[in-house]
Enzyme design. Structure first.
Site, PDB file in Angstrom:
ATOM      1  N   LYS A 106       0.864  -1.204   0.000  1.00  0.00           N
ATOM      2  CA  LYS A 106       0.000   0.000   0.000  1.00  0.00           C
ATOM      3  C   LYS A 106       0.894   1.246   0.000  1.00  0.00           C
ATOM      4  O   LYS A 106       0.694   2.164  -0.790  1.00  0.00           O
ATOM      5  CB  LYS A 106      -0.883   0.005   1.234  1.00  0.00           C
ATOM      6  N   ASN A 107       1.910   1.240   0.864  1.00  0.00           N
ATOM      7  CA  ASN A 107       2.716   2.454   1.057  1.00  0.00           C
ATOM      8  C   ASN A 107       3.747   2.675  -0.026  1.00  0.00           C
ATOM      9  O   ASN A 107       4.420   3.699  -0.046  1.00  0.00           O
ATOM     10  CB  ASN A 107       3.361   2.443   2.442  1.00  0.00           C
ATOM     11  N   CYS A 112      -5.125   7.729   9.061  1.00  0.00           N
ATOM     12  CA  CYS A 112      -5.363   7.105  10.376  1.00  0.00           C
ATOM     13  C   CYS A 112      -5.255   8.144  11.485  1.00  0.00           C
ATOM     14  O   CYS A 112      -4.417   9.021  11.458  1.00  0.00           O
ATOM     15  CB  CYS A 112      -4.315   6.029  10.652  1.00  0.00           C
ATOM     16  N   ARG A 148      -0.122  14.374  13.058  1.00  0.00           N
ATOM     17  CA  ARG A 148       0.239  14.192  11.636  1.00  0.00           C
ATOM     18  C   ARG A 148       0.310  15.535  10.898  1.00  0.00           C
ATOM     19  O   ARG A 148      -0.363  15.782   9.905  1.00  0.00           O
ATOM     20  CB  ARG A 148      -0.727  13.213  10.970  1.00  0.00           C
ATOM     21  N   ASP A 195       4.467   0.636  11.993  1.00  0.00           N
ATOM     22  CA  ASP A 195       3.252   0.015  11.442  1.00  0.00           C
ATOM     23  C   ASP A 195       3.068  -1.428  11.888  1.00  0.00           C
ATOM     24  O   ASP A 195       2.028  -2.027  11.589  1.00  0.00           O
ATOM     25  CB  ASP A 195       3.268   0.077   9.912  1.00  0.00           C
ATOM     26  N   ARG A 252      -8.726  -0.456   4.554  1.00  0.00           N
ATOM     27  CA  ARG A 252      -7.898   0.578   3.933  1.00  0.00           C
ATOM     28  C   ARG A 252      -6.553   0.028   3.483  1.00  0.00           C
ATOM     29  O   ARG A 252      -5.943   0.514   2.537  1.00  0.00           O
ATOM     30  CB  ARG A 252      -7.667   1.735   4.920  1.00  0.00           C
TER      31      ARG A 252
HETATM   32  C1  EPZ Z   1       4.079   6.977   6.117  1.00  0.00           C
HETATM   33  O1  EPZ Z   1       3.274   7.971   6.706  1.00  0.00           O
HETATM   34  C2  EPZ Z   1       3.182   5.756   6.032  1.00  0.00           C
HETATM   35  N1  EPZ Z   1       2.018   6.051   5.199  1.00  0.00           N
HETATM   36  C3  EPZ Z   1       2.722   5.355   7.444  1.00  0.00           C
HETATM   37  O2  EPZ Z   1       1.955   4.167   7.321  1.00  0.00           O
HETATM   38  C4  EPZ Z   1       3.958   5.067   8.294  1.00  0.00           C
HETATM   39  O3  EPZ Z   1       3.548   4.778   9.610  1.00  0.00           O
HETATM   40  C5  EPZ Z   1       4.885   6.285   8.301  1.00  0.00           C
HETATM   41  O4  EPZ Z   1       5.213   6.652   6.938  1.00  0.00           O
HETATM   42  C6  EPZ Z   1       6.169   6.026   9.060  1.00  0.00           C
HETATM   43  O5  EPZ Z   1       6.836   4.944   8.510  1.00  0.00           O
HETATM   44  C7  EPZ Z   1       2.152   6.026   3.857  1.00  0.00           C
HETATM   45  O6  EPZ Z   1       3.218   5.795   3.330  1.00  0.00           O
HETATM   46  C8  EPZ Z   1       0.896   6.313   3.065  1.00  0.00           C
HETATM   47  P1  EPZ Z   1       6.056  10.324   8.323  1.00  0.00           P
HETATM   48  P2  EPZ Z   1       3.808   9.501   6.771  1.00  0.00           P
HETATM   49  O7  EPZ Z   1       5.941  11.583   7.561  1.00  0.00           O
HETATM   50  O8  EPZ Z   1       4.548   9.837   5.551  1.00  0.00           O
HETATM   51  C9  EPZ Z   1       5.815  13.466  11.830  1.00  0.00           C
HETATM   52  C10 EPZ Z   1       0.126   2.746   7.691  1.00  0.00           C
HETATM   53  O9  EPZ Z   1      -0.364   2.220   8.709  1.00  0.00           O
HETATM   54  N2  EPZ Z   1       5.737  14.468  10.757  1.00  0.00           N
HETATM   55  O10 EPZ Z   1       7.302   9.522   8.206  1.00  0.00           O
HETATM   56  O11 EPZ Z   1       2.680  10.359   7.173  1.00  0.00           O
HETATM   57  C11 EPZ Z   1       4.549  12.638  11.912  1.00  0.00           C
HETATM   58  O12 EPZ Z   1       3.562  13.312  12.667  1.00  0.00           O
HETATM   59  C12 EPZ Z   1       0.565   4.199   7.715  1.00  0.00           C
HETATM   60  O13 EPZ Z   1       0.297   2.153   6.589  1.00  0.00           O
HETATM   61  C13 EPZ Z   1       5.810  15.807  11.095  1.00  0.00           C
HETATM   62  O14 EPZ Z   1       5.939  16.159  12.256  1.00  0.00           O
HETATM   63  O15 EPZ Z   1       4.821   9.387   7.997  1.00  0.00           O
HETATM   64  C14 EPZ Z   1       5.026  11.383  12.571  1.00  0.00           C
HETATM   65  O16 EPZ Z   1       5.082  11.609  13.966  1.00  0.00           O
HETATM   66  C15 EPZ Z   1       0.347   4.855   9.073  1.00  0.00           C
HETATM   67  N3  EPZ Z   1       5.709  16.733  10.095  1.00  0.00           N
HETATM   68  C16 EPZ Z   1       6.450  11.234  12.034  1.00  0.00           C
HETATM   69  O17 EPZ Z   1       6.831  12.512  11.538  1.00  0.00           O
HETATM   70  C17 EPZ Z   1       5.568  16.367   8.773  1.00  0.00           C
HETATM   71  O18 EPZ Z   1       5.507  17.260   7.906  1.00  0.00           O
HETATM   72  C18 EPZ Z   1       6.554  10.207  10.901  1.00  0.00           C
HETATM   73  O19 EPZ Z   1       5.738  10.657   9.865  1.00  0.00           O
HETATM   74  C19 EPZ Z   1       5.493  15.005   8.459  1.00  0.00           C
HETATM   75  C20 EPZ Z   1       5.584  14.066   9.464  1.00  0.00           C
END
Ligand code: EPZ
Length: 420
Positions: free
Chosen positions: A22-23, A116, A121, A305, A397
């Site tokens: 998915k990701n 989610c 986020r 995850d 999802r």
């Molecule tokens: C991706 O989400 C994945 N989703 C998530 O999978 C996964 O948990 C995550 O990466 C971490 O590996 C998809 O790829 C669609 P991040 P993403 O930006 O990109 C903070 C699942 O269950 N952050 O690496 O949103 C954020 O709040 C989903 O398949 C900021 O602060 O994750 C989090 O605490 C859930 N500011 C941390 O960084 C930003 O601008 C990691 O987020 C962006 C993120």
């Protein structure tokens, strides 16, 4: 609204094949906007997030069609840079459409993304990265108006190795003259898959999988046919189900090194686990042993995850285990439901202290997010008696008919559709 009815206590036996990630699929779909030629993605999972992303692409004017499990996107007729609010809210991945829409049209209008409910986020890292490339961003309510008419290559230092922000900048920079550098980039396998995809389109990206990604802008990107990489989180979920229920399982069509952190933890849980080429074998015939401490971290650390599903394993292990969720603020929403099933868990901020019980018991429980929902399925498969799990839409999802995977392994799980 769909629910699962699960009669637990059965060991799992058999072979399953990994679904496409998915990701990985979601950013590849976003990248399809970068070319005016058709892009075909093979073995795409039929899951809600993919369907929502295709709706967003159709809203941009792209033509989307399915031939079996091959999804084709033709963006030749894409004619707007605006993503409707109701669709932006559906999923997180709408935000990394920003980069590809800006690259294609020089403008973008999206609302703050959904996804989610596992934390605040924010998208500040996305916004900071795009601004470093000359994008002018005006926030109006929960809408982002982006002017990319003067975009240029740049050197972006991410405060945190955000997966989505790394992907967004890669997509935005594909056709910017000169070299764009992303430092402190995310190293997840999905970033490498996006690099491979963009290069197959005719782009020039390097360094994915390390903390520094370099994007050399090109003038033209052409269409291709491509297979996204296997879903390491779905594979980890199946393996954890075997560890939780007992039995013997082979997962094929996967890349073991992509979940190496989990494989080591499963060995520490006293599971018999081996892997060779694209297959992972697991056998569990006794009660799992608690792992002293497990902390989630960016790749190649233990994946956030798989934290929820691993917590279910800890709930039925012998001993006490500690889990620390370092990536998201509130990824313990399913714990209250596990406690209804007899789990002994205490949460203190980002720390879960889990005193394992011999077995869980069936109950009526509710999924609140994708991976927490999967964790409750594993708990129901272990539990004595019947578990009614509501909110299966969250699980749909990211997992393609998860009940059918576990039915094929001998589990007693069925989907009930209640008319709304
Ligand atoms: C991706 O989400 C994945 N989703 C998530 O999978 C996964 O948990 C995550 O990466 C971490 O590996 C998809 O790829 C669609 P991040 P993403 O930006 O990109 C903070 C699942 O269950 N952050 O690496 O949103 C954020 O709040 C989903 O398949 C900021 O602060 O994750 C989090 O605490 C859930 N500011 C941390 O960084 C930003 O601008 C990691 O987020 C962006 C993120």
């Amino acid at each position: 609204m769909d629910s699962y009815l699960i009669r637990g206590g059965k060991r799992l036996y058999g072979t399953v094949t990994a679904q496409a990630s998915k990701n990985a699929t979601l950013p590849l779909l976003a990248a399809s906007v970068l070319t005016e030629e058709p892009v075909g993605l093979r073995h795409v999972p039929d899951i809600a997030d993919v369907r929502n992303m295709t709706r967003i692409l159709q809203g941009l004017g792209c033509k989307v069609s399915w031939q079996g499990d091959t999804l084709t996107v033709d963006s030749a007729c894409a004619d707007t840079c605006r993503v409707p609010r109701e669709l932006s809210k559906e999923l997180r991945s709408s935000v990394f459409l920003l980069g590809s829409i800006l690259s294609r049209f020089g403008c973008a209008k999206v609302s703050y993304p959904g996804g989610c409910d596992i934390g605040l986020r924010p998208i500040d890292l996305h916004i900071k990265g795009l601004k470093a490339l000359g994008v002018i961003i005006r926030e109006e309510g929960d809408a982002l108006h982006c002017d990319g008419s003067n975009m240029h290559c740049g050197d972006v230092m991410l405060d945190f190795p955000s997966v989505g922000a790394t992907e967004n900048i890669m997509l935005a920079a594909c056709k910017l003259r000169g070299e764009t550098v992303v430092r402190n980039a995310a190293k997840e396998p999905e970033i490498v898959d996006l690099q491979n995809f963009i290069n197959a389109l005719g782009g020039r990206v390097s360094g994915a999988g390390t903390d520094t990604v370099r994007i050399e802008g090109v003038k033209h990107l052409h269409g291709i046919s491509y297979s996204p990489l296997p879903d390491r989180i779905a594979v980890g979920t199946y393996l954890l189900a075997c560890a939780v229920c007992g039995g013997k399982m082979c997962v094929e069509g996967c890349i073991p090194e992509h979940i190496y952190a989990l494989l080591i933890k499963l060995r520490e849980s006293a599971c018999k686990i081996e892997w060779k080429n694209d297959k992972i074998y697991i056998e569990q015939n006794a009660r799992p042993q608690s792992v002293h401490i497990t902390e989630t971290a960016p790749y190649p650390g233990f994946p956030t995850d798989l934290q929820s599903q691993f917590l279910t394993l800890a709930s039925v292990s012998e001993g006490t285990g500690i889990i620390v969720e370092n990536i998201f603020e509130t990824r313990y929403k399913h714990v209250a439901e596990l406690i209804k099933m007899g789990a002994n868990i205490r949460i203190k901020d980002r720390i879960a202290i889990v005193r394992g019980v011999k077995e869980l018991h069936g109950a009526m429980v509710e999924a609140h997010d994708l991976r927490g929902g999967a964790a409750l399925v594993l708990a129901g498969l272990n539990a004595r008696g019947v578990t009614a799990l509501h909110g299966v839409r969250h699980i749909d999802r990211g997992y393609e008919r998860l009940e059918e995977v576990f039915q094929s392994l001998g589990a007693d799980i069925s989907r009930k559709t209640v008319k709304e």
